[in-house]
Design a protein around this motif. Structure first.
Motif, PDB file in Angstrom:
ATOM      1  N   ASN A   1      40.941 114.097 -45.015  1.00  0.00           N
ATOM      2  CA  ASN A   1      42.178 114.801 -45.341  1.00  0.00           C
ATOM      3  C   ASN A   1      41.823 116.190 -45.859  1.00  0.00           C
ATOM      4  OD1 ASN A   1      43.624 112.412 -44.790  1.00  0.00           O
ATOM      5  ND2 ASN A   1      43.311 111.722 -46.879  1.00  0.00           N
ATOM      6  N   LYS A   2      42.661 117.143 -45.549  1.00  0.00           N
ATOM      7  CA  LYS A   2      42.397 118.518 -45.974  1.00  0.00           C
ATOM      8  C   LYS A   2      43.697 119.151 -46.465  1.00  0.00           C
ATOM      9  CE  LYS A   2      41.151 123.003 -44.092  1.00  0.00           C
ATOM     10  NZ  LYS A   2      40.843 123.753 -42.884  1.00  0.00           N
ATOM     11  N   ILE A   3      43.598 119.847 -47.578  1.00  0.00           N
ATOM     12  CA  ILE A   3      44.717 120.635 -48.093  1.00  0.00           C
ATOM     13  C   ILE A   3      44.173 122.020 -48.396  1.00  0.00           C
ATOM     14  CG2 ILE A   3      46.377 120.935 -49.955  1.00  0.00           C
ATOM     15  CD1 ILE A   3      46.373 117.895 -50.293  1.00  0.00           C
ATOM     16  N   SER A   4      44.839 123.026 -47.868  1.00  0.00           N
ATOM     17  CA  SER A   4      44.436 124.389 -48.189  1.00  0.00           C
ATOM     18  C   SER A   4      45.663 125.185 -48.603  1.00  0.00           C
ATOM     19  CB  SER A   4      43.732 125.060 -47.007  1.00  0.00           C
ATOM     20  OG  SER A   4      44.604 125.225 -45.924  1.00  0.00           O
ATOM     21  N   VAL A   5      45.427 126.146 -49.478  1.00  0.00           N
ATOM     22  CA  VAL A   5      46.473 127.046 -49.947  1.00  0.00           C
ATOM     23  C   VAL A   5      45.994 128.454 -49.637  1.00  0.00           C
ATOM     24  CG1 VAL A   5      47.845 127.817 -51.914  1.00  0.00           C
ATOM     25  CG2 VAL A   5      47.052 125.438 -51.812  1.00  0.00           C
ATOM     26  N   LYS A   6      46.810 129.185 -48.895  1.00  0.00           N
ATOM     27  CA  LYS A   6      46.482 130.558 -48.515  1.00  0.00           C
ATOM     28  C   LYS A   6      47.665 131.449 -48.848  1.00  0.00           C
ATOM     29  CE  LYS A   6      43.325 129.234 -44.873  1.00  0.00           C
ATOM     30  NZ  LYS A   6      42.465 129.909 -43.951  1.00  0.00           N
ATOM     31  N   TYR A   7      47.419 132.741 -48.839  1.00  0.00           N
ATOM     32  CA  TYR A   7      48.522 133.657 -49.096  1.00  0.00           C
ATOM     33  C   TYR A   7      48.336 134.949 -48.314  1.00  0.00           C
ATOM     34  CZ  TYR A   7      45.514 136.250 -52.358  1.00  0.00           C
ATOM     35  OH  TYR A   7      44.498 136.983 -52.921  1.00  0.00           O
ATOM     36  N   ILE A   8      49.460 135.619 -48.123  1.00  0.00           N
ATOM     37  CA  ILE A   8      49.474 136.946 -47.518  1.00  0.00           C
ATOM     38  C   ILE A   8      49.901 137.900 -48.618  1.00  0.00           C
ATOM     39  CG2 ILE A   8      50.543 138.455 -45.799  1.00  0.00           C
ATOM     40  CD1 ILE A   8      51.125 135.968 -44.119  1.00  0.00           C
ATOM     41  N   GLY A   9      49.148 138.938 -48.831  1.00  0.00           N
ATOM     42  CA  GLY A   9      49.485 139.909 -49.863  1.00  0.00           C
ATOM     43  C   GLY A   9      48.240 140.390 -50.569  1.00  0.00           C
TER      44      GLY A   9
END
Length: 179
Positions: free
Chosen positions: A112-120
């Motif tokens: 299982n994989k969870i990633s958190v990314k953002y633009i800015g």
């Protein structure tokens, strides 16, 4: 004059086609798949989810207040669609590997994989993306949209939400989809 109008209309049409045909973006992916078989799509304001904020720190309260709405897109995996699941997963991973998406955090556990990314920027995020995948269940993408969102504060908010008492029936439609 006719020539100027003709050039203007040609330019306008080209701009529309380029912007509408931007299927390489996460937003484009949402639009293309929101009514497709094995997908579920749901948009909701954060205010629809009842969360006890009494234990939140000031930083977490600020982060929570900066979020306007969440866009969810999920794909349900099954034994019948393994090839399609892998293709869709590869497409989402390709989109999220674009350099405009900055990694905030990533967790892996038993396939299982969870990633958190953002633009800015480091100070202000235009969009935060939570992406989770499991070969058994499928994958889900949550686009977090708001104003004055700080990536650092969002990390503390995510930790607080993991501990928060969220009413499960508020998320029943999404959870039942993956069963």
């Amino acid at each position: 004059m006719k020539r100027t109008i003709k050039h203007f209309l040609s330019l306008f049409t080209a701009v529309i086609l380029v912007n509408c045909g931007n299927s390489g973006s996460l937003q484009g992916y949402y639009v293309e798949h929101q009514e497709t078989k094995n997908f579920i799509s749901q948009d909701f304001p954060l205010s629809m989810i009842e969360i006890d904020k009494s234990q939140f720190s000031e930083e977490q309260k600020e982060a929570y207040a900066s979020v306007d709405k969440l866009n969810f897109l999920g794909y349900k995996a099954s034994d019948d669609n393994v090839e399609q699941f892998n293709a869709e997963l590869a497409e989402v991973n390709r989109i999220l590997s674009d350099s405009k998406y900055q990694e905030l955090m990533e967790l892996r556990d038993k396939g299982n994989k969870i990633s958190v990314k953002y633009i800015g920027t480091d100070d202000e995020a235009d969009e935060i993306v939570l992406f989770g995948s499991s070969k058994d269940m499928g994958f889900g993408i949550v686009r977090v949209l708001g104003d004055n969102m700080s990536p650092d504060k969002m990390v503390t908010l995510i930790h607080a939400l993991q501990k928060a008492n969220i009413q499960e029936k508020q998320l029943d439609d999404i959870m039942n989809f993956f069963k």
